[in-house]
Enzyme design. Structure first.
Site, PDB file in Angstrom:
ATOM      1  N   GLU A  54      -8.561  -2.107  -1.077  1.00  0.00           N
ATOM      2  CA  GLU A  54      -7.112  -1.958  -0.998  1.00  0.00           C
ATOM      3  C   GLU A  54      -6.768  -0.503  -0.650  1.00  0.00           C
ATOM      4  OE1 GLU A  54      -5.176  -4.872  -4.272  1.00  0.00           O
ATOM      5  OE2 GLU A  54      -6.349  -3.229  -5.097  1.00  0.00           O
ATOM      6  N   ASP A  66     -10.991  -2.417  -5.708  1.00  0.00           N
ATOM      7  CA  ASP A  66      -9.634  -2.399  -6.231  1.00  0.00           C
ATOM      8  C   ASP A  66      -9.066  -0.988  -6.089  1.00  0.00           C
ATOM      9  OD1 ASP A  66      -7.494  -3.719  -7.903  1.00  0.00           O
ATOM     10  OD2 ASP A  66      -8.052  -2.083  -9.257  1.00  0.00           O
TER      11      ASP A  66
END
Length: 801
Positions: free
Chosen positions: A370, A340
């Protein structure tokens, strides 16, 4: 105490024994607390007294044992005896502060709601046969097909026949489940679909769900889990008994074991960029100021968007992340990690754990994340798109995502949802982003939707301005804005308004959804699908359902029977990809050599994978995407007269559906097509060689034209220079220069009949230099004549011959 710039003065410990080391003869407790004045172990026989909110506020009354500090800031205690089943806390005294209790940041087991660290014998948590658990080996990362899934969503459908463990880990252990019409659901559905890896949204212990309330039957509290509390412990709300520290460990191991037995790898979604809270988090009570990034004034920075960010560039934060990942990989046999907000983790840290996990634990470990942040951060070495080049890990390709679908939550459209002019961006994604931000295709995760934002079906409904027709409510923080309950709003909504089950695959929204993920599954790179896309899953227009509950988030297994042709289409595309390595090329050079763009205009993108790409047993593969609202006719390469259609607008797979003969084929609107030729059917040149015969100067072959670019360099140096072309409709990429006289070279480029403009760049070798640092275009007009132009180095002007 503010550490900030003094962080470099704090001692660093490199040992691999932080946390609890348990044996039946003794327990070794090690905690890194270099700024503490005293650390005492508090040992308990039980989990403590819980209040109505599920918290333990009084940790006094334990048996206390002092720890001793070494030169590296590690406080240690070896306690003789077997303490399996006990709980513990640390009583920490910091300069100028009252002593306070804190859980072990390296906890590997905890009480309900993570209130106390627990002592467990991990060997006793191993399920039967755990020693024989084998990771599925699916080759290299490019061979993966990833399926993103939330643990609770998987089995919270009240109509699905889960016998026990609904909404938790135990639901994954149930095999052989069927719907009322005999279709496989649950883990058998995943196996039937053909995905190689399940990406589980966060399963490490998180803060915002009261585990005891869930165990008591309260299903009202829901969360995705991006609010970490204990990084090395499975989440208790997914366990059969959160009050038993061993239960969640054993049951998550069983999840991994069951998925492995089905041939499916397990990827964990991990959140090392921030914690839910700071003062009550896992680090601040032990080493205040060290674990969090701050600005020049010592204030917490907010690159995560939720109030804090971990200072991953500091040695002991980096060590914690590496130790944590290694623990999950070794103890739980997980096969990969999704990060994340990877942008907030410094690139050297990502490089280090990628190398170590691959070389020391599992060579096939999947590593991706990400490549962005949630806000501004002072971190210098952010892991953004491009930072991964040549470093062995992958990042999400939001460029390709946006080109396919448009924006994430609004009315904006992309290629598959109705926008024009997206063809060039789509081509970048098809090539594995090798001319965008990657060095090789394995560095891009291709996707259209994930858990964040509108899911695919709801995005298409939104772009078609059908939210009102489908009775979608406006959502506000997990609840309908009009005051109704989520259950009431869901009950009155009709996500499949106008979808006719008798003619399912002809409906526009269905076709657009299939087209979007078809593009993902047939492009170079690693494909990623959000759970339920293959069932036309809807979240009733909720673009941020992180706490919206089961009514919104549950995967409704009844949709499999209702939309079975959609499932079978996905199944066929995945089978095609997995059985044909041409869709999984490893290197930039392979892509440049074997992938030709045949057309990229007027809402049609077509390409050919030729020359038995990547060892494929198909000689030529043609893939065509038609995003327009009309049927489109596409010219096929002229080195074959007979083409096998394996994917059309209604079926997908690797088996022949029909034969196309001649030089063209028609692709229905909002659909795609995949064709291949037989090597035995291919046309030959006079020397017996199969393949496209490039025409010489002035030569015409069928309807194709030739562009002759005469190149003149003022320095007279032509060694290594070539031209890179695109938009030819035949074969894009590298075209060599041929010297035809002193101070003049020519590149001959074949162009399809429909092409009116091509792009080009003169370059030195593999982009060592460019003649002019800009994309240039040549207008061709119509007609069948050979186009001849002179281009002089360093000038933008083009002279017609």
């Amino acid at each position: 105490m503010q550490v900030g710039n003094e962080a470099s003065l704090i001692p660093v410990y490199n040992g691999r024994d932080l946390g609890l080391t348990y044996t039946k003869d003794d327990c070794l407790f090690n905690i890194w607390a270099p700024t503490a004045e005293h650390v005492t172990l508090a040992l308990y026989e039980d989990a403590g007294e819980y209040d109505e909110h599920g918290n333990v506020t009084d940790h006094s009354g334990g048996r206390e044992f002092p720890l001793t500090r070494n030169e590296y800031g590690v406080w240690s205690l070896k306690l003789q005896g077997d303490w399996n089943g006990y709980f513990y806390m640390y009583l920490v005294t910091l300069p100028g502060r009252e002593p306070h209790y804190a859980a072990d940041p390296y906890s590997i087991a905890v009480s309900a709601n993570g209130q106390r660290s627990a002592i467990v014998d991990l060997a006793e948590t191993d399920p039967a046969g755990w020693e024989n658990d084998v990771r599925p080996h699916h080759g290299e990362p490019l061979d993966a097909v990833i399926y993103e899934l939330h643990v609770r969503d998987f089995s919270s459908d009240p109509e699905a026949p889960y016998g026990g463990g609904r909404g938790g880990f135990r639901a994954f252990l149930q095999t052989g489940l069927k719907d009322t019409q005999g279709n496989s659901i649950g883990i058998d559905h995943l196996q039937e679909l053909g995905v190689t890896h399940v990406h589980l949204m966060p399963v490490p212990d998180y803060k915002t769900v009261n585990e005891l309330a869930v165990a008591a039957g309260d299903r009202s509290v829901y969360n995705w889990g991006y609010d970490p509390q204990h990084y090395n412990v499975p989440e208790g709300s997914y366990a059969s008994d959160p009050a038993d520290p061993a239960a969640r460990i054993r049951e998550f191991k069983q999840v991994v074991q069951t998925l492995h037995a089905a041939g499916i790898g397990v990827i964990m979604d991990v959140v090392y960029n921030h914690t839910f809270s700071v003062d009550d988090g896992p680090f601040e009570p032990i080493v205040p100021g060290y674990f969090y990034r701050t600005d020049e004034q010592g204030r917490l920075t907010n690159g995560s968007g939720v109030g804090n960010e971990l200072a991953t560039e500091r040695p002991m934060v980096r060590k914690f992340i590496k130790d944590s990942l290694r623990f999950w990989a070794e103890e739980y046999h997980v096969d990969g990690f999704r990060f994340d907000l990877l942008g907030l983790i410094d690139t050297p840290t990502v490089e280090e754990f990628t190398k170590e996990l691959r070389s020391e634990v599992f060579p096939g470990m999947m590593i991706y994340g990400e490549p962005w942040t949630g806000g501004d951060s002072p971190l210098q070495h952010k892991t953004l798109k491009g930072a991964q080049r040549g470093k062995g890990f992958a990042v999400f390709n939001d460029n390709f995502r946006n080109a396919i679908k448009g924006d994430s939550d609004g009315w904006g459209t992309g290629f598959a949802t109705g926008a024009w002019g997206k063809e060039d961006d789509v081509v970048q994604g098809i090539r594995g982003a090798i001319y965008d931000f990657t060095e090789v295709p394995s560095e891009t995760i291709n996707y259209v939707t994930a858990h964040d934002n509108l899911n695919l079906w709801d995005k298409i409904i939104t772009t078609r301005h059908m939210r009102h027709a489908c009775s979608f409510p406006e959502w506000n923080q997990g609840m309908p804005a009009d005051g109704r309950s989520a259950a009431e709003a869901v009950e009155s909504a009709d996500p499949y308004h106008r979808v006719n089950g008798d003619d399912l695959l002809k409906e526009e929204s269905v076709r657009r959804s299939l087209l979007a993920n078809s593009m993902v599954l047939t492009s170079q790179g690693i494909p990623f699908i959000h759970a339920g896309d293959e069932l036309l899953r809807s979240k009733y227009g909720d673009h941020n359902s992180y706490r919206s509950g089961d009514e919104v988030n549950a995967i409704r297994w009844g949709n499999k029977a209702r939309f079975l042709p959609v499932f079978r289409y996905y199944q066929g595309l995945i089978a095609l990809r997995r059985s044909h390595p041409a869709f999984r090329m490893r290197t930039r050079e392979q892509v440049e050599r074997h992938l030709e763009i045949l057309r990229a205009s007027d809402h049609v993108v077509a390409f050919r994978l030729h020359g038995y790409a990547n060892g494929d047993d198909w000689r030529n593969i043609v893939v065509i995407y038609n995003g327009s609202d009309r049927d489109e006719t596409m010219f096929l390469p002229d080195d074959s007269e007979r083409w096998h259609i394996v994917v059309n607008d209604c079926q997908a797979g690797a088996e022949t559906l029909s034969i196309a003969e001649g030089d063209r084929v028609t692709i229905p609107r909002w659909s795609m097509m995949v064709l291949h030729d037989d090597a035995d059917d291919a046309l030959s040149d006079e020397g017996g060689n199969t393949g496209s015969k490039m025409p010489g100067a002035g030569e015409q072959t069928g309807h194709f034209r030739t562009v002759e670019m005469y190149y003149q360099r003022t320095d007279g140096q032509y060694e290594g220079w070539n031209v890179w072309v695109w938009g030819t409709g035949v074969q894009d990429g590298h075209v060599p220069l041929t010297m035809i006289g002193e101070g003049l070279a020519v590149a001959r480029i074949r162009v399809a009949p429909h092409v009116r403009k091509i792009g080009y760049i003169f370059r030195l070798n593999q982009w060592e230099d460019k003649d002019i640092d800009m994309d240039r275009y040549l207008e061709l007009g119509g007609g069948n004549e050979t186009v001849q132009v002179i281009i002089r180095s360093g000038t933008v002007t083009v002279q017609a011959v």
